[in-house]
Design an enzyme around this catalytic site. Structure first.
Site, mmCIF file in Angstrom:
data_model
loop_
_atom_site.group_PDB
_atom_site.id
_atom_site.type_symbol
_atom_site.label_atom_id
_atom_site.label_comp_id
_atom_site.label_asym_id
_atom_site.label_seq_id
_atom_site.Cartn_x
_atom_site.Cartn_y
_atom_site.Cartn_z
ATOM 1 N N ALA A 169 -0.461 3.277 24.788
ATOM 2 C CA ALA A 169 -0.104 2.808 23.446
ATOM 3 C C ALA A 169 1.362 2.406 23.388
ATOM 4 O O ALA A 169 1.727 1.395 22.776
ATOM 5 C CB ALA A 169 -0.410 3.891 22.414
ATOM 6 N N TYR A 170 2.215 3.194 24.039
ATOM 7 C CA TYR A 170 3.644 2.863 24.107
ATOM 8 C C TYR A 170 3.832 1.500 24.773
ATOM 9 O O TYR A 170 4.561 0.630 24.263
ATOM 10 C CB TYR A 170 4.370 3.955 24.888
ATOM 11 C CG TYR A 170 5.863 3.747 25.036
ATOM 12 C CD1 TYR A 170 6.745 4.207 24.066
ATOM 13 C CD2 TYR A 170 6.396 3.110 26.165
ATOM 14 C CE1 TYR A 170 8.115 4.034 24.202
ATOM 15 C CE2 TYR A 170 7.760 2.933 26.305
ATOM 16 C CZ TYR A 170 8.612 3.393 25.335
ATOM 17 O OH TYR A 170 9.967 3.212 25.471
ATOM 18 N N GLY A 171 3.169 1.295 25.908
ATOM 19 C CA GLY A 171 3.285 0.018 26.604
ATOM 20 C C GLY A 171 2.770 -1.144 25.769
ATOM 21 O O GLY A 171 3.337 -2.239 25.790
ATOM 22 N N LYS A 214 5.367 -2.072 23.146
ATOM 23 C CA LYS A 214 6.503 -2.747 23.759
ATOM 24 C C LYS A 214 6.130 -4.157 24.216
ATOM 25 O O LYS A 214 6.949 -5.082 24.140
ATOM 26 C CB LYS A 214 7.033 -1.922 24.934
ATOM 27 C CG LYS A 214 7.706 -0.618 24.517
ATOM 28 C CD LYS A 214 8.956 -0.865 23.698
ATOM 29 C CE LYS A 214 9.782 0.396 23.508
ATOM 30 N NZ LYS A 214 11.031 0.152 22.749
#
Length: 272
Positions: free
Chosen positions: A176-178, A181
């Site tokens: 989810a972070y990737g 970003k």
């Protein structure tokens, strides 16, 4: 740029730094996530390079500490509490920089959140929504406000968004972070196309493993993380936060005047 003429005096050595020749001399800078890590390093660096800086983050104690460090070193700085998940807070923080310094020239959208690592099906909806609010909607809100402030004051300027090398490839530990970003990269490129004709440049940096509290938190859930990162990088080490800030400073400076729409890896060669 103004050049300084030096005189050689017999029996006397003069070692005076002219801050008017700094990389960001004469500029007003706004930095999110400035209470620690890369953002704090950027605040110190930008001020050393001649900028007046406004630091923004959620934790006022951290902001006060970094602001005092900048001032003690001879720089000009102030701070404002800002929650990237709160649209009104973001707009108020950008308005504050204009109230304090009368203009906005450059902005570094660095603030971000992280959640425990896990596969796609292990990410809770609450964590996904939080990452969206802070890591994607936050930079979008900030960019929108920053463009308006630059237009109304300096006229031209530059914005740098802090992305991640994890946005440039699959990210099974932090999916989810990737994803957020990677979406920031798309916003960066779209904004560069939109505002380039006005003289507003928009770029992003994509740091690799960097010695911040965020990566140490990740490492607590993933033993051996720092060793794996170092082994995978040609330079065989993680980055110091100031090394990442240096890349942002260059992109915000006039020395990068023909660079816009770029997502610059700052990863020790990990993507080579």
């Amino acid at each position: 740029m103004r050049f300084v003429r030096c005189r050689r005096l017999v029996g006397m050595h003069i070692d005076t730094k002219d801050t008017s020749t700094g990389l960001l001399a004469g500029k007003v800078a706004f930095i999110t996530g400035a209470g620690r890590g890369i953002g704090a390093a950027a605040a110190r660096l930008f001020a050393r390079e001649g900028a007046r800086v406004l630091l923004a983050a959620r934790t006022e104690e951290q902001l006060k500490e970094v602001t005092q460090e900048v001032r003690a070193a001879g720089g000009t700085a102030d701070h404002v509490v800002c929650d990237l998940a709160d649209p009104a807070s973001v707009r108020a923080a950008v308005d504050r920089v204009v109230e304090l310094y009368g203009r906005l020239d450059v902005a570094f959208n660095n603030g971000a959140a992280i959640t425990p690592p896990g596969a796609v099906d292990e990410v809770s909806q609450a964590d996904f929504d939080h990452l969206y609010a802070v890591n994607l909607r936050g930079p979008w809100l900030a960019m929108s406000a920053e463009v308006a402030a630059i237009r109304a004051t300096a006229g031209t300027g530059a914005i740098v968004n802090n992305s991640s090398v994890g946005s440039l490839r699959g990210n099974p530990e932090l999916p989810a972070y990737g994803a957020m970003k990677r979406a920031v990269n798309s916003l960066t490129e779209s904004a560069a196309l939109t505002y380039g004709p006005e003289g507003i440049r928009v770029n992003a940096i994509a740091p690799g493993g960097t010695l911040t509290e965020m990566i140490r938190t990740w490492a607590e859930h993933s033993p051996g993380l720092l060793e794996r990162i170092s082994a995978s990088v040609p330079l065989r080490r993680a980055a110091d936060p100031e090394e990442i800030a240096q890349a942002a400073a260059w992109l915000l400076s006039d020395r990068a005047s023909y660079v816009t729409g770029a997502v610059l890896p700052v990863d020790g060669g990990a993507r080579a």
